[in-house]
Design an enzyme around this catalytic site. Structure first.
Site, PDB file in Angstrom:
ATOM      1  N   TYR A  18      17.895  97.708  56.903  1.00 29.37           N
ATOM      2  CA  TYR A  18      17.707  98.977  57.620  1.00 29.37           C
ATOM      3  C   TYR A  18      18.455  98.885  58.947  1.00 29.37           C
ATOM      4  O   TYR A  18      18.341  97.866  59.653  1.00 29.37           O
ATOM      5  CB  TYR A  18      16.217  99.204  57.862  1.00 29.37           C
ATOM      6  CG  TYR A  18      15.873 100.410  58.718  1.00 29.37           C
ATOM      7  CD1 TYR A  18      15.257 100.244  59.962  1.00 29.37           C
ATOM      8  CD2 TYR A  18      16.127 101.703  58.293  1.00 29.37           C
ATOM      9  CE1 TYR A  18      14.921 101.338  60.748  1.00 29.37           C
ATOM     10  CE2 TYR A  18      15.782 102.804  59.070  1.00 29.37           C
ATOM     11  CZ  TYR A  18      15.187 102.618  60.296  1.00 29.37           C
ATOM     12  OH  TYR A  18      14.848 103.705  61.081  1.00 29.37           O
ATOM     13  N   ASP A  22      23.932  93.353  62.393  1.00 31.86           N
ATOM     14  CA  ASP A  22      22.844  94.121  63.001  1.00 31.86           C
ATOM     15  C   ASP A  22      21.758  93.119  63.407  1.00 31.86           C
ATOM     16  O   ASP A  22      20.958  92.690  62.587  1.00 31.86           O
ATOM     17  CB  ASP A  22      22.290  95.149  62.007  1.00 31.86           C
ATOM     18  CG  ASP A  22      21.146  95.930  62.628  1.00 31.86           C
ATOM     19  OD1 ASP A  22      20.764  96.981  62.058  1.00 31.86           O
ATOM     20  OD2 ASP A  22      20.625  95.511  63.680  1.00 31.86           O
ATOM     21  N   LYS A  40      15.417  96.001  70.696  1.00 35.68           N
ATOM     22  CA  LYS A  40      14.103  95.332  70.771  1.00 35.68           C
ATOM     23  C   LYS A  40      13.966  94.346  71.927  1.00 35.68           C
ATOM     24  O   LYS A  40      13.744  94.744  73.067  1.00 35.68           O
ATOM     25  CB  LYS A  40      13.808  94.694  69.414  1.00 35.68           C
ATOM     26  CG  LYS A  40      13.690  95.747  68.296  1.00 35.68           C
ATOM     27  CD  LYS A  40      13.415  95.120  66.954  1.00 35.68           C
ATOM     28  CE  LYS A  40      13.574  96.124  65.834  1.00 35.68           C
ATOM     29  NZ  LYS A  40      12.380  96.959  65.620  1.00 35.68           N
TER      30      LYS A  40
HETATM   31  P1  KE4 Z   1      15.273 101.719  66.415  1.00 31.89           P
HETATM   32  O1  KE4 Z   1      16.121 102.969  66.342  1.00 31.89           O
HETATM   33  O2  KE4 Z   1      13.960 101.861  65.688  1.00 31.89           O
HETATM   34  O3  KE4 Z   1      15.105 101.216  67.854  1.00 31.89           O
HETATM   35  O4  KE4 Z   1      16.087 100.535  65.687  1.00 31.89           O
HETATM   36  C1  KE4 Z   1      16.501 100.725  64.368  1.00 31.89           C
HETATM   37  C2  KE4 Z   1      16.718  99.368  63.721  1.00 31.89           C
HETATM   38  C3  KE4 Z   1      18.018  98.919  63.531  1.00 31.89           C
HETATM   39  N1  KE4 Z   1      18.264  97.718  62.958  1.00 31.89           N
HETATM   40  C4  KE4 Z   1      17.252  96.912  62.562  1.00 31.89           C
HETATM   41  C5  KE4 Z   1      17.575  95.589  61.937  1.00 31.89           C
HETATM   42  C6  KE4 Z   1      15.894  97.313  62.741  1.00 31.89           C
HETATM   43  O5  KE4 Z   1      14.894  96.498  62.339  1.00 31.89           O
HETATM   44  C7  KE4 Z   1      15.614  98.564  63.338  1.00 31.89           C
HETATM   45  C8  KE4 Z   1      14.206  99.069  63.543  1.00 31.89           C
HETATM   46  N2  KE4 Z   1      13.178  98.262  62.971  1.00 31.89           N
HETATM   47  C9  KE4 Z   1      11.952  98.940  62.602  1.00 31.89           C
HETATM   48  C10 KE4 Z   1      11.022  97.882  61.982  1.00 31.89           C
HETATM   49  N3  KE4 Z   1      11.309  97.694  60.629  1.00 31.89           N
HETATM   50  C11 KE4 Z   1      11.325  99.634  63.774  1.00 31.89           C
HETATM   51  C12 KE4 Z   1       9.906 100.106  63.507  1.00 31.89           C
HETATM   52  C13 KE4 Z   1       9.850 101.578  63.226  1.00 31.89           C
HETATM   53  O6  KE4 Z   1      10.730 102.126  62.518  1.00 31.89           O
HETATM   54  O7  KE4 Z   1       8.890 102.193  63.740  1.00 31.89           O
END
Ligand code: KE4
Length: 439
Positions: A152, A247, A280
């Site tokens: 993701y 990523d 993060k």
């Molecule tokens: P954000 O847009 O949520 O800050 O980041 C997206 C993203 C991009 N790349 C990786 C590897 C990620 O894990 C994420 C976001 N992770 C999720 C947890 N699986 C955030 C939690 C959520 O969607 O509420």
């Protein structure tokens, strides 16, 4: 009701908070995974957090293994971070003009990631991955991209894709509202599948702008890219002039100070990605993410080059102060050795609890990130993750939640240990797991 009473009206129960939230926010949450739909039950509305713990609106304390999905590597409310944020806030929330602090944060990121000579700060991992994708396409003049099933990269349209019917065919949208033509250039391959890499590059090589990958996948729980697979991916990208985009939103400054790329650089001599995406941890819990690469590639970005990218709150002074204070703490000597050891004590304890209960439970961890599966061996790709015992996971999740341990409310999520988690917290967690597996 006046604004004051609305904002301070204590609901007193998770159910009441959830019911009220669902009236004004879709699903009662601002991000889907928080709604507990994968595991069922009522989401916990968090009133406050400190160190390794969170308390819900009913006053129930939980040992927190989500840590805001990665950012809270120091635990909640670290004094040095709190002080830095409070100080920055008194000097101004946002200026829409450059500041020295965001330069210091950029320098702190670059200092730990040799493959990155310049970074652009943004406000979310989605924004960082989306911008990195546009930059890869702009820098190469190519349209096609490769992503991997189970990874993701945020919710930018071009990345909400599932595998097409065959390798030569492009992906299908995983979300309504994404027109098929937007994902017509996205190939979705199976994680850890070298044969599919060979075929995809043989078929599309000269048209591929980049391959984007989670180097240790934390969005299908915890799956490592094998050394042969990562080696071949690097070779094929180099051979065909495609960019390898790591990523590291989840793994960056989490699995090691230098991120997952520093783990692979130890296993594959000279290994570097061409671009990296962070989030993060580098924001310490505040809205901040980044993407970076060589000076040449980053020089393609506005205002220098033809690839446009922008953001009102990019490099926000308060978020930057939070990230910088966090990076300062985790850069201290021995921080990651201690965090990795503490995390391993958790996964070893969980594995022992599974074994003693006669339940197939397999675990893995790197630095402060871990995963576990109710299966005999670690899955190597998304279909294998899907094949693990989801029902048992969901029952275990709730049994642990009832025992004051807050694990990720979905089989597909990784878990996180912070520097605030003590040996006693780990022991209490393992004891809860023993009790949960018996129940
Ligand atoms: P954000 O847009 O949520 O800050 O980041 C997206 C993203 C991009 N790349 C990786 C590897 C990620 O894990 C994420 C976001 N992770 C999720 C947890 N699986 C955030 C939690 C959520 O969607 O509420």
């Amino acid at each position: 009701m006046s604004i004051e009473s609305r904002s301070t009206g204590k609901s007193g129960s998770n159910a009441a908070s959830f019911e009220r939230a669902q009236r004004v926010i879709p699903g009662g949450v601002n991000s889907p995974v928080r709604a507990f739909r994968a595991v069922g039950g009522t989401p916990r509305f968090i009133a406050r957090a400190q160190g390794a713990y969170m308390w819900d609106v009913e006053g129930q304390r939980y040992i927190d293994y989500i840590g805001s999905w990665g950012p809270m590597i120091l635990g909640h409310g670290h004094p040095a971070v709190l002080e830095a944020v409070q100080k920055a806030a008194t000097q101004g929330f946002s200026f829409g003009a450059p500041t020295d602090a965001e330069v210091e944060l950029a320098e702190a990121i670059i200092a730990q990631v040799p493959s990155v000579q310049q970074v652009r700060l943004v406000s979310s991992g989605t924004e960082a991955a989306m911008s990195a994708l546009r930059l890869a396409r702009g820098a190469t003049g190519r349209a096609r991209i490769i992503k991997f099933e189970g990874c993701y990269h945020g919710h930018a349209d071009a990345l909400l894709v599932k595998a097409g019917s065959g390798l030569a065919t492009f992906g299908f949208p995983t979300s309504a509202g994404v027109p098929p033509e937007v994902v017509q250039h996205t190939l979705v391959l199976e994680y850890n599948n070298v044969a599919q890499l060979e075929e995809a590059f043989a078929t599309h090589g000269p048209q591929i702008a980049c391959a984007m990958i989670e180097p240790i996948a934390g969005n299908m729980n915890f799956v490592r890219a094998s050394v042969p697979f990562m080696t071949r991916l690097r070779e094929l990208c180099t051979q065909h002039g495609a960019m390898l985009v790591f990523d590291e939103v989840m793994t960056g400054f989490r699995v090691a100070l230098g991120g997952a790329q520093s783990v692979y650089a130890k296993l594959i001599p000279g290994f570097v990605p061409d671009m990296s995406v962070f989030g993060k941890v580098i924001g310490g819990g505040m809205p901040l993410a980044a993407f970076g690469g060589s000076r040449d590639v980053m020089g393609q970005l506005a205002p220098l080059g033809p690839v446009y990218q922008a953001g009102t709150l990019s490099g926000n002074p308060v978020a930057t102060a939070c990230g910088l204070a966090t990076l300062r703490e985790i850069s201290r000597p021995g921080f990651f050795d201690a965090l990795a050891a503490r995390t391993r004590s958790l996964t070893e304890g969980l594995a022992a609890a599974g074994s003693d209960a006669g339940v197939p439970l397999t675990t893995d961890s790197e630095g402060g990130m871990f995963g576990f599966f109710f299966a005999d061996h670690l899955p190597q790709n998304y279909p294998a993750v899907l094949a693990t015992d989801k029902e048992r996971f969901n029952r275990f999740f709730h049994a642990m939640l009832d025992r004051g341990v807050y694990l990720a409310p979905a089989l597909y999520e990784a878990g996180f240990v912070s520097a605030a988690h003590t040996a006693d917290d780990i022991a209490a967690t393992v004891e809860a797991a023993r009790s949960a597996l018996r129940s």
